[in-house]
Design a protein around this motif. Structure first.
Motif, short mmCIF file in Angstrom:
data_model
loop_
_atom_site.label_atom_id
_atom_site.label_comp_id
_atom_site.label_asym_id
_atom_site.label_seq_id
_atom_site.Cartn_x
_atom_site.Cartn_y
_atom_site.Cartn_z
N VAL A 162 0.87 -1.17 0.00
CA VAL A 162 0.00 0.00 0.00
C VAL A 162 0.90 1.22 0.00
CG1 VAL A 162 -1.74 1.29 1.27
CG2 VAL A 162 -1.85 -1.21 1.19
N ARG A 163 0.67 2.13 -0.92
CA ARG A 163 1.59 3.25 -1.12
C ARG A 163 1.66 4.15 0.11
NH1 ARG A 163 0.33 6.87 -6.13
NH2 ARG A 163 -1.14 7.81 -4.66
N GLY A 164 2.86 4.63 0.37
CA GLY A 164 3.07 5.58 1.44
C GLY A 164 3.62 4.93 2.69
N PRO A 165 4.08 5.75 3.63
CA PRO A 165 4.61 5.21 4.88
C PRO A 165 3.48 4.72 5.78
CG PRO A 165 4.58 7.60 4.96
CD PRO A 165 4.15 7.22 3.56
N GLY A 166 3.81 3.74 6.61
CA GLY A 166 2.83 3.24 7.58
C GLY A 166 2.92 4.02 8.87
N PRO A 167 1.96 3.85 9.77
CA PRO A 167 0.81 2.97 9.59
C PRO A 167 -0.25 3.58 8.68
CG PRO A 167 0.67 4.10 11.70
CD PRO A 167 2.01 4.48 11.12
N VAL A 168 -1.05 2.69 8.07
CA VAL A 168 -2.17 3.09 7.22
C VAL A 168 -3.46 2.66 7.91
CG1 VAL A 168 -3.36 2.51 5.07
CG2 VAL A 168 -0.94 3.07 5.03
N SER A 169 -4.46 3.50 7.90
CA SER A 169 -5.73 3.21 8.56
C SER A 169 -6.62 2.32 7.69
CB SER A 169 -6.47 4.51 8.87
OG SER A 169 -7.80 4.24 9.27
N TYR A 170 -7.02 1.17 8.24
CA TYR A 170 -8.02 0.36 7.54
C TYR A 170 -9.33 1.12 7.41
CZ TYR A 170 -11.72 -2.98 6.66
OH TYR A 170 -12.82 -3.59 6.13
N ARG A 171 -9.76 1.73 8.50
CA ARG A 171 -11.06 2.43 8.50
C ARG A 171 -11.11 3.55 7.48
NH1 ARG A 171 -11.47 6.08 13.39
NH2 ARG A 171 -10.13 7.23 11.95
N ASP A 172 -10.07 4.39 7.45
CA ASP A 172 -10.12 5.62 6.66
C ASP A 172 -9.56 5.47 5.25
OD1 ASP A 172 -11.22 6.91 8.87
OD2 ASP A 172 -9.24 7.46 9.65
N ARG A 173 -8.59 4.58 5.07
CA ARG A 173 -7.88 4.51 3.79
C ARG A 173 -8.26 3.29 2.97
NH1 ARG A 173 -2.31 5.37 2.36
NH2 ARG A 173 -2.15 4.86 0.14
N VAL A 174 -8.41 2.14 3.62
CA VAL A 174 -8.60 0.89 2.90
C VAL A 174 -10.08 0.53 2.79
CG1 VAL A 174 -8.13 -1.60 2.98
CG2 VAL A 174 -6.33 0.04 3.55
N ARG A 175 -10.81 0.66 3.87
CA ARG A 175 -12.21 0.24 3.91
C ARG A 175 -13.07 0.90 2.83
NH1 ARG A 175 -16.81 1.62 8.27
NH2 ARG A 175 -17.93 -0.36 8.28
N PRO A 176 -12.94 2.22 2.58
CA PRO A 176 -13.81 2.84 1.57
C PRO A 176 -13.70 2.20 0.19
CG PRO A 176 -12.79 4.53 2.93
CD PRO A 176 -12.13 3.23 3.29
N ALA A 177 -12.50 1.78 -0.20
CA ALA A 177 -12.34 1.15 -1.52
C ALA A 177 -13.12 -0.16 -1.60
CB ALA A 177 -10.86 0.92 -1.82
N PHE A 178 -13.08 -0.94 -0.52
CA PHE A 178 -13.83 -2.19 -0.51
C PHE A 178 -15.33 -1.94 -0.44
CE2 PHE A 178 -9.66 -3.83 0.61
CZ PHE A 178 -9.61 -4.99 -0.14
N GLN A 179 -15.74 -0.92 0.31
CA GLN A 179 -17.17 -0.61 0.38
C GLN A 179 -17.72 -0.23 -0.99
OE1 GLN A 179 -17.01 2.33 3.61
NE2 GLN A 179 -18.24 0.94 4.85
N ARG A 180 -16.95 0.54 -1.74
CA ARG A 180 -17.40 0.90 -3.10
C ARG A 180 -17.46 -0.34 -3.99
NH1 ARG A 180 -14.28 5.50 -1.78
NH2 ARG A 180 -12.38 4.63 -2.68
N ALA A 181 -16.48 -1.22 -3.83
CA ALA A 181 -16.49 -2.45 -4.63
C ALA A 181 -17.70 -3.31 -4.28
CB ALA A 181 -15.20 -3.23 -4.40
N TRP A 182 -18.01 -3.45 -2.99
CA TRP A 182 -19.17 -4.25 -2.58
C TRP A 182 -20.47 -3.63 -3.07
CZ3 TRP A 182 -16.80 -4.29 2.97
CH2 TRP A 182 -15.74 -5.21 2.99
N ALA A 183 -20.56 -2.31 -3.02
CA ALA A 183 -21.77 -1.64 -3.51
C ALA A 183 -21.96 -1.87 -5.01
CB ALA A 183 -21.68 -0.14 -3.21
N ALA A 184 -20.84 -2.05 -5.74
CA ALA A 184 -20.91 -2.31 -7.17
C ALA A 184 -21.08 -3.80 -7.49
CB ALA A 184 -19.65 -1.78 -7.85
N GLY A 185 -21.20 -4.63 -6.46
CA GLY A 185 -21.41 -6.06 -6.67
C GLY A 185 -20.13 -6.85 -6.91
#
Length: 449
Positions: A366-389
Motif C-alpha cells: 500500500v503506497r506511502g509510509p505506515g501505519p495506514v488506517s483500515y477504516r479511513d484509507r482501505v475500507r472505503p475502496a472495498f465498500q465501493r467495490a461491494w456496492a458495485a457487486g
C-alpha cells in the motif's frame, strides 16, 4: 446431545519454525512468527460451519465485522490469548483466562480441530480439550503418525515419493557439505544453463536460490547463501532449473487425505518471482488450462494415495512445474494447509457457482509510509467495490501498521484475468482514494485507525 463445533487454529507461525534441524536464529524465528501472525486472520475464511476462531491478539474488529457482513455470515466467537511469545498455541496453553474462555465457547460439545498443520502444541491442545470431557477429532495427523507430516514436508521425502511413483522431477544431486555443494553446482551448470539449490525445508520460496551458469551469478550465490539459514544447514539439493511454460504459473493441488482416500481436491496456479519466490495464487477451475488440469489431477490422487498408505491424514499441497518441454515435474509437497486455503474455503462455502476463479494476493504493498488506517484509507475502496457487486475481500490487514504497509486480499471472477483485474483496481483505489464513505469514526486497533 449438542452437535459438533469446529475450532479453527491458524498455527502458521509455530508450524513454520517447528523444524529443529535448521537454526533460524532469533531474528529468523521472529520473522517467521510475525509472518504467521500476519496471515493468521485468513483462517476466518476456512469454514462457515458453527465454529470458534483462535486468533492472535490485535485483530481488527471493524475488518472482522466487514468481511462477515460482506459475505452474509454471522461472526463466530473469537478467543485470543495474551501475546507473550508470538506463538499462538504456546501462548494459549500458558493463559488460564484464555483457556477458560475457550472452554466456555466450546460449550462441552464434540470438537473438530482444524489447524494449519501438526505441531507438538496442537497435540497438547487436543489433549487439554479431551481432559474437559469432550471428544476431539483432529483434521490432520495425530501424534501417532506425526512422522509422516515431517517426512512428506521434506523435499527429500518428496524425491522418494516421486521415484517410487515414477513421477518426473528435475535431475538432482543431494550434498552434505560445502565441497560436495561446490562440485554438484559446477557439474549441474556445465550441463544446464541454470540450477536451483534447495534446502529440504523452507517457507514461501525461502530456502531456495537460483544460480545462472556465469561467474557473477555463482559468486553472488556463495555470498548470499549465508544470509538464508535454510541454506546454511545440510543436506542441500542441487537441481537443474526447469524452464516454465509461459503464461501458466506453477500448477498446484490442494487436497485432504482421510481414511477413504483423497477428497476436497482443488486446483490452483502459483505466480512466482525469480522462479521460486511466492507472489500470488489463482484458485479454482479457471486457474489452469483444462489440458493441464487433466494431467495433474491423476498425479495428485496417486501422491495422496501413497501418503495415505504411509499413515498421513490431513491436508496436502502438491507443487508442480509445467515445463516448457511439455513435461509435468513434481517440485515439492507441503504437509499442511496452504496459502490457497482461504480461497478454497470461500469456493466451498459461498454459493457462487462452479465456474468461479479466485485470485489471492498476500503481499500487496500500500503506497506511502505506515501505519495506514483500515477504516479511513482501505475500507472505503472495498465498500465501493461491494456496492458495485464486486466479490473482493481484504483477508489480512495487520500489515497496514508496518512501516512499509502491506495488505492481503482476494477477488472472485468468472476468469483468473477478471479476478486479477479486480485486485488491481481495488489496490489502485486504495493508493488514490476517493472521498471517504466510511461510517462513524472509531478507533481501529492494530491498523493506526
Amino acid at each position: 446431545m449438542p452437535g459438533p463445533i469446529e475450532l479453527v487454529v491458524p498455527n502458521n507461525g509455530e508450524f513454520n519454525v517447528r523444524n529443529q534441524t535448521v537454526d533460524l536464529g532469533p531474528r529468523g524465528t521472529g520473522d517467521y512468527l510475525d509472518f504467521g501472525t500476519y496471515l493468521a486472520d485468513q483462517a476466518v475464511f476456512w469454514s462457515r460451519a458453527d465454529r470458534v476462531l483462535l486468533l492472535p491478539a490485535g485483530y481488527d474488529p471493524l475488518w472482522f465485522a466487514d468481511v462477515h457482513g460482506a459475505l452474509g455470515l454471522a461472526p463466530p466467537t473469537v478467543v485470543s490469548p495474551q501475546p507473550r511469545s508470538n506463538r499462538l498455541l504456546s501462548d494459549l496453553l500458558h493463559d488460564a483466562a484464555a483457556l477458560s474462555a475457550l472452554r466456555r465457547a466450546l460449550g462441552g460439545r464434540p470438537v473438530r480441530l482444524l489447524s494449519w498443520g501438526a505441531t507438538p502444541e496442537l497435540f497438547l491442545l487436543a489433549e487439554s480439550i479431551r481432559s474437559w470431557g469432550q471428544r476431539v477429532e483432529v483434521d490432520g495427523v495425530t501424534r501417532d503418525n506425526d512422522w509422516t507430516s515431517r517426512y512428506l514436508d521434506s523435499k527429500l521425502g518428496c524425491l522418494d515419493l516421486a521415484r517410487d511413483l515414477g513421477i518426473a522431477t528435475p535431475r538432482s544431486i543431494t550434498v552434505i557439505d560445502r565441497d560436495e555443494l561446490r562440485g554438484a553446482l559446477a557439474v549441474t551448470l556445465r550441463r544446464h544453463p541454470r540450477a536451483i539449490v534447495k534446502s529440504p525445508y523452507g517457507v514461501g520460496g525461502q530456502g531456495s536460490a537460483v544460480v545462472d551458469a556465469d561467474d557473477e551469478s555463482t559468486a553472488d550465490f556463495w555470498d548470499r547463501m549465508h544470509d538464508d539459514p535454510y541454506l546454511r544447514a545440510y543436506p542441500l539439493i542441487v537441481q537443474e532449473f526447469v524452464a516454465h511454460a509461459p503464461g501458466l504459473g506453477c500448477p498446484a493441488l490442494d487436497f485432504r487425505v482421510d481414511d477413504d482416500g483423497v477428497c476436497d481436491l482443488a486446483l490452483s496456479a502459483v505466480t512466482t518471482a525469480q522462479g521460486h519466490l511466492f507472489q500470488s495464487v489463482n484458485v479454482g477451475v479457471g486457474s489452469l488450462p483444462t489440458e493441464v488440469a487433466d494431467r495433474i489431477v491423476p498425479l495428485g490422487r496417486r501422491i495422496g494415495a501413497a501418503a495415505g498408505a504411509l499413515g498421513f491424514r490431513g491436508w496436502l499441497c502438491v507443487d508442480l512445474i509445467a515445463g516448457a518441454d511439455g513435461e509435468i515435474y513434481l517440485a515439492e509437497i507441503n504437509a499442511r494447509r496452504s496459502g490457497a486455503m482461504h480461497s478454497i474455503g470461500l469456493l466451498s462455502s459461498v454459493r457462487w457457482g462452479r465456474d468461479v476463479t479466485l485470485s489471492s494476493h498476500d503481499l500487496s504493498r500500500v503506497r506511502g509510509p505506515g501505519p495506514v488506517s483500515y477504516r479511513d484509507r482501505v475500507r472505503p475502496a472495498f465498500q465501493r467495490a461491494w456496492a458495485a457487486g464486486r466479490r473482493v475481500y481484504p483477508t489480512a490487514v495487520r500489515g497496514l501498521s508496518s512501516a512499509e504497509p502491506m495488505l492481503a486480499l482476494v477477488a472472485a471472477g468468472s476468469t483468473a484475468a477478471e479476478a486479477e483485474a479486480i485486485v488491481r483496481d481495488v489496490l489502485a483505489e486504495i493508493d488514490e482514494p476517493a472521498p471517504s464513505t466510511a461510517g462513524p469514526a472509531g478507533r481501529t486497533p492494530g491498523t493506526g485507525g
